[in-house]
Design a protein around this motif. Structure first.
Motif, PDB file in Angstrom:
ATOM      1  N   GLU A  98       0.872  -1.191   0.000  1.00  0.00           N
ATOM      2  CA  GLU A  98       0.000   0.000   0.000  1.00  0.00           C
ATOM      3  C   GLU A  98       0.898   1.226   0.000  1.00  0.00           C
ATOM      4  O   GLU A  98       1.708   1.414   0.911  1.00  0.00           O
ATOM      5  CB  GLU A  98      -0.829   0.058   1.273  1.00  0.00           C
ATOM      6  CG  GLU A  98      -2.018  -0.864   1.281  1.00  0.00           C
ATOM      7  CD  GLU A  98      -2.632  -0.892   2.674  1.00  0.00           C
ATOM      8  OE1 GLU A  98      -2.698   0.167   3.342  1.00  0.00           O
ATOM      9  OE2 GLU A  98      -2.996  -1.997   3.100  1.00  0.00           O
ATOM     10  N   VAL A  99       0.738   2.038  -1.026  1.00  0.00           N
ATOM     11  CA  VAL A  99       1.600   3.219  -1.143  1.00  0.00           C
ATOM     12  C   VAL A  99       0.721   4.434  -1.372  1.00  0.00           C
ATOM     13  O   VAL A  99      -0.186   4.403  -2.209  1.00  0.00           O
ATOM     14  CB  VAL A  99       2.564   3.067  -2.345  1.00  0.00           C
ATOM     15  CG1 VAL A  99       3.468   4.280  -2.468  1.00  0.00           C
ATOM     16  CG2 VAL A  99       3.397   1.803  -2.213  1.00  0.00           C
ATOM     17  N   ARG A 100       0.999   5.480  -0.618  1.00  0.00           N
ATOM     18  CA  ARG A 100       0.278   6.732  -0.870  1.00  0.00           C
ATOM     19  C   ARG A 100       1.292   7.864  -0.950  1.00  0.00           C
ATOM     20  O   ARG A 100       2.174   7.995  -0.104  1.00  0.00           O
ATOM     21  CB  ARG A 100      -0.756   6.994   0.213  1.00  0.00           C
ATOM     22  CG  ARG A 100      -1.993   6.088  -0.051  1.00  0.00           C
ATOM     23  CD  ARG A 100      -3.140   6.393   0.842  1.00  0.00           C
ATOM     24  NE  ARG A 100      -2.796   6.147   2.226  1.00  0.00           N
ATOM     25  CZ  ARG A 100      -3.218   6.898   3.240  1.00  0.00           C
ATOM     26  NH1 ARG A 100      -3.983   7.933   3.029  1.00  0.00           N
ATOM     27  NH2 ARG A 100      -2.880   6.595   4.477  1.00  0.00           N
ATOM     28  N   VAL A 101       1.130   8.646  -2.026  1.00  0.00           N
ATOM     29  CA  VAL A 101       2.106   9.702  -2.292  1.00  0.00           C
ATOM     30  C   VAL A 101       1.387  11.043  -2.311  1.00  0.00           C
ATOM     31  O   VAL A 101       0.271  11.148  -2.840  1.00  0.00           O
ATOM     32  CB  VAL A 101       2.777   9.485  -3.672  1.00  0.00           C
ATOM     33  CG1 VAL A 101       3.786  10.582  -3.969  1.00  0.00           C
ATOM     34  CG2 VAL A 101       3.453   8.123  -3.733  1.00  0.00           C
ATOM     35  N   GLY A 102       2.017  12.045  -1.739  1.00  0.00           N
ATOM     36  CA  GLY A 102       1.401  13.381  -1.770  1.00  0.00           C
ATOM     37  C   GLY A 102       2.458  14.452  -1.817  1.00  0.00           C
ATOM     38  O   GLY A 102       3.654  14.198  -1.694  1.00  0.00           O
ATOM     39  N   SER A 103       1.972  15.649  -1.995  1.00  0.00           N
ATOM     40  CA  SER A 103       2.891  16.783  -2.010  1.00  0.00           C
ATOM     41  C   SER A 103       3.202  17.159  -0.559  1.00  0.00           C
ATOM     42  O   SER A 103       2.400  16.902   0.343  1.00  0.00           O
ATOM     43  CB  SER A 103       2.215  17.912  -2.779  1.00  0.00           C
ATOM     44  OG  SER A 103       2.463  19.103  -2.161  1.00  0.00           O
ATOM     45  N   LEU A 104       4.362  17.764  -0.345  1.00  0.00           N
ATOM     46  CA  LEU A 104       4.750  18.088   1.032  1.00  0.00           C
ATOM     47  C   LEU A 104       3.822  19.129   1.652  1.00  0.00           C
ATOM     48  O   LEU A 104       3.827  19.315   2.864  1.00  0.00           O
ATOM     49  CB  LEU A 104       6.197  18.599   1.053  1.00  0.00           C
ATOM     50  CG  LEU A 104       7.258  17.491   1.060  1.00  0.00           C
ATOM     51  CD1 LEU A 104       8.630  18.076   0.811  1.00  0.00           C
ATOM     52  CD2 LEU A 104       7.234  16.710   2.367  1.00  0.00           C
ATOM     53  N   ASP A 105       3.036  19.809   0.828  1.00  0.00           N
ATOM     54  CA  ASP A 105       2.121  20.764   1.454  1.00  0.00           C
ATOM     55  C   ASP A 105       0.698  20.204   1.619  1.00  0.00           C
ATOM     56  O   ASP A 105      -0.228  20.922   1.963  1.00  0.00           O
ATOM     57  CB  ASP A 105       2.129  22.119   0.715  1.00  0.00           C
ATOM     58  CG  ASP A 105       1.875  21.958  -0.767  1.00  0.00           C
ATOM     59  OD1 ASP A 105       1.306  20.913  -1.151  1.00  0.00           O
ATOM     60  OD2 ASP A 105       2.259  22.854  -1.536  1.00  0.00           O
ATOM     61  N   GLN A 106       0.558  18.905   1.414  1.00  0.00           N
ATOM     62  CA  GLN A 106      -0.771  18.296   1.662  1.00  0.00           C
ATOM     63  C   GLN A 106      -0.674  17.345   2.852  1.00  0.00           C
ATOM     64  O   GLN A 106       0.303  16.597   2.948  1.00  0.00           O
ATOM     65  CB  GLN A 106      -1.195  17.423   0.473  1.00  0.00           C
ATOM     66  CG  GLN A 106      -1.415  18.159  -0.809  1.00  0.00           C
ATOM     67  CD  GLN A 106      -1.594  17.148  -1.949  1.00  0.00           C
ATOM     68  OE1 GLN A 106      -0.889  16.151  -2.037  1.00  0.00           O
ATOM     69  NE2 GLN A 106      -2.556  17.428  -2.798  1.00  0.00           N
ATOM     70  N   THR A 107      -1.710  17.321   3.669  1.00  0.00           N
ATOM     71  CA  THR A 107      -1.683  16.388   4.798  1.00  0.00           C
ATOM     72  C   THR A 107      -1.953  14.960   4.300  1.00  0.00           C
ATOM     73  O   THR A 107      -2.486  14.754   3.208  1.00  0.00           O
ATOM     74  CB  THR A 107      -2.720  16.765   5.872  1.00  0.00           C
ATOM     75  OG1 THR A 107      -3.968  16.831   5.240  1.00  0.00           O
ATOM     76  CG2 THR A 107      -2.376  18.074   6.548  1.00  0.00           C
ATOM     77  N   VAL A 108      -1.592  13.991   5.136  1.00  0.00           N
ATOM     78  CA  VAL A 108      -1.570  12.588   4.731  1.00  0.00           C
ATOM     79  C   VAL A 108      -2.920  12.088   4.188  1.00  0.00           C
ATOM     80  O   VAL A 108      -2.962  11.244   3.291  1.00  0.00           O
ATOM     81  CB  VAL A 108      -1.056  11.716   5.907  1.00  0.00           C
ATOM     82  CG1 VAL A 108      -1.990  11.746   7.083  1.00  0.00           C
ATOM     83  CG2 VAL A 108      -0.736  10.313   5.479  1.00  0.00           C
TER      84      VAL A 108
END
Ligand code: M6R
Length: 604
Positions: free
Chosen positions: A219-229
């Protein structure tokens, strides 16, 4: 410049991390380390100074508990080569590995010391571990703690992080240095380069700059550093075609040797489906209709030498071309004609100087074209258009097969941009050149080089000289020679020797002369006569053409076939690579990991 690796899955992680680090070792070899969960659920950190083999010995009886784990190989920047500076770095429940440079490290260190933190190392990376821990203590939310901590950081990083309280979770983040995820069945890998996990999966996802990922098994979730998890998303992977065999030495003693002999295949794969009459480099066809008024190449090291050849090819096609060292170009005024293209060449696609030069060109409004060997590399992502060479992973620090692949691609580019229809003889020569190189490399009995290797090893000085197309080859021969033999060597334009370097010539000096440019052959020969007249020993590399009287202008000649124009470039490059390889091996040097060097230079 350091390599990192992370894992989350059901395999015992230690052997897998060690073999991954061995494949990343070209990125640095000052120290290495791993962190993993033991059978009691505690994070165990093992570090060693020196090559991965030292670490391997230390962990030979350890497997680690399935879950998350991380590893690192170091190329020292902040702090000397010693155990306390080796990664992973730990602060309470947080353990991390880092590739990159934290620019505001001093400010952060002073602040953290003020908060009572005791530092164990001189590294900038340790600062990160404390920052994450302090954030973690606020709400015990691991991925969010990393994200918030990175908000305080200026600089570049690829990070892999463990938390004592979340044994299956791996958090990784990227800003600058490469970070690629390998998505397997029930497991996920993260690494600075694909060969680290190529044996397990070919499904890859390249992390963008300023992004972060939470990984738990597959399970992988990727986001931008300015978005919360909560708003991070599942990434879409791509399949790469690299064969895991590329990442093995097989019967060869060194990757460099193996990769020299892979050059024909590298060229063949690069040319495949891209060159036929009336259809050259289809990827560029649309853009190629707007012929640029001029082209500037930016690159470093071997890629810069390929660019010098590219300039000749483009000039022959009637296109003004310039070649610049990327680290210089990026700080110059860009006075190119409007509409010019800036072409960045980089095997790794991660060289900071080349990326910086391309970024500056893009800002100035120029069209940027990348030529890279690594799918998903920063160069591929950041250039307006990127052409991939298909040399497969290059592990030896000294670049070999990638050079031949770059040159083949540049030949195609010149043909594609030429206003005139491609000359049939050039097209034909290009298509056949991989096979000609293969035949040639097979035809050189290793023992035929023994005497030459001995002469080069015993020479008081080795110089390389050539004119026209032979000048970039001379530069490349010299770079290969110096970086793995540790002997001084320079490449000169043959006509420039008499303006100074000829003062170095005396008995005991050998001048290696690639001789594949027929247009300047007579002039090259007269330069070499001048060397011999002063007691220098001339080792020529080229075919014997017409009435060249060998007793007059060379002492020794490595015979190249009298093939059509352009084929000789690849053959001469192959011989120059082999000679450097053989001399360095005879000297007992670490050919694949020469001292002080790293494969991809991701710092300025
Ligand atoms: O990955 P890149 O092509 O951008 O690397 C550029 C140079 O660092 C590289 O060619 C270096 O000079 C090699 N050690 C040459 O063998």
């Amino acid at each position: 410049m350091c390599g990192i690796m992370g894992y989350s899955g059901l395999q015992p992680p230690v052997p897998l991390l060690v073999s991954g680090l061995e494949r990343l070792e070209y990125r640095g070899y000052d120290s290495s380390g791993v962190a993993f969960f033991d059978d009691f659920g505690l994070i165990s950190v093992v570090r060693a100074v020196g090559k991965v083999s030292v670490l391997k010995e230390e962990v030979k009886d350890l497997a680690g508990h399935p879950g998350a784990a991380i590893g690192h190989i170091r190329w020292a920047t902040h702090g000397g080569v010693k155990l306390e500076n080796a990664h992973p770095h730990q602060s309470g429940p947080i353990v991390l590995v880092h590739n990159g440079i934290i620019e505001n490290e001093q400010v952060l260190r002073i602040r953290l010391k003020g908060e009572g933190i005791l530092f164990q190392s001189e590294t900038d990376s340790e600062v990160l571990s404390h920052l994450v821990r302090l954030e973690y203590e606020k709400d015990r939310n691991f991925p969010e703690a990393v994200r918030r901590a990175l908000g305080h950081v200026e600089g570049s990083y690829a990070l892999a992080i463990l938390c004592q309280n979340d044994p299956a979770d791996l958090v990784v983040a990227r800003n600058g240095p490469p970070l690629i995820l390998g998505l397997g069945e029930g497991e996920t890998f993260a690494a600075s380069d694909i060969p680290a996990f190529l044996h397990f999966t070919r499904q890859v996802f390249s992390m963008e700059n300023s992004t972060i990922a939470l990984i738990r098994h597959d399970e992988v979730r990727v986001g931008s550093l300015d978005q919360t998890v909560e708003s991070w998303k599942t990434p879409v992977s791509r399949t790469i075609s690299w064969d895991p065999v590329f990442a093995e030495k097989g019967a060869y003693r060194h990757f460099m040797e193996k990769e020299i002999f892979e050059s024909p295949r590298a060229m063949m794969d690069t040319l495949a489906d891209r060159v036929s009459f009336g259809n050259i480099l289809p990827e560029i066809a649309r853009k190629a209709h707007e012929k640029p008024p001029a082209v500037a190449f930016v690159a470093c090291g071997t890629s810069w030498h390929a660019a010098l050849l590219g300039r000749s090819f483009l000039e022959q096609a009637g296109i003004p071309a310039f070649v610049e060292i990327a680290s210089e170009f990026r700080y110059r005024r860009l006075l190119l004609p409007p509409g010019s293209w800036v072409i960045g060449i980089s095997q790794s696609g991660e060289t900071a100087d080349t990326l910086g030069a391309l970024e500056a060109s893009k800002r100035a409004g120029f069209f940027t074209l990348g030529i890279s060997n690594v799918p998903g590399s920063s160069l591929e992502r950041e250039a307006d258009l990127c052409l991939l060479t298909h040399a497969g992973p290059e592990i030896g620090v000294a670049s070999t097969k990638a050079f031949q692949a770059q040159v083949a691609l540049l030949m195609m580019l010149a043909l594609a941009l030429s206003p005139a229809p491609p000359r049939e003889d050039l097209l034909e020569s290009l298509i056949r050149s991989p096979h000609r190189l293969e035949l040639f490399l097979e035809s050189v009995p290793p023992e035929s080089l023994d005497g030459r290797v001995e002469r080069l090893r015993l020479s008081s000085l080795v110089m390389f000289a050539g004119r026209g197309l032979d000048y970039p080859l001379a530069l490349e021969g010299a770079l290969k020679f110096k970086e793995i033999t540790y002997r001084p060597a320079d490449g000169y334009p043959g006509g420039e020797l008499k303006h100074g370097p000829i003062a170095l010539i005396e008995p005991g000096v050998t001048v290696v002369a690639p001789m594949v440019d027929r247009s300047l052959r007579a002039k090259e020969i007269s330069n070499l006569r001048e060397i011999r007249a002063r007691g220098g020993y001339v080792m020529a590399i080229g075919p014997l053409i017409g009435k060249d009287g060998h007793e007059i202008w060379y002492d020794d000649r490595i015979e190249l076939p009298d093939d059509p124009p352009w084929s000789g470039i690849y053959q001469a490059a192959g011989i120059l690579q082999l000679l450097a390889y053989r001399v360095a091996s005879a000297l007992g040097n670490d050919v694949d990991q020469p001292r002080n060097l790293a494969k991809s230079v991701t710092v300025e």
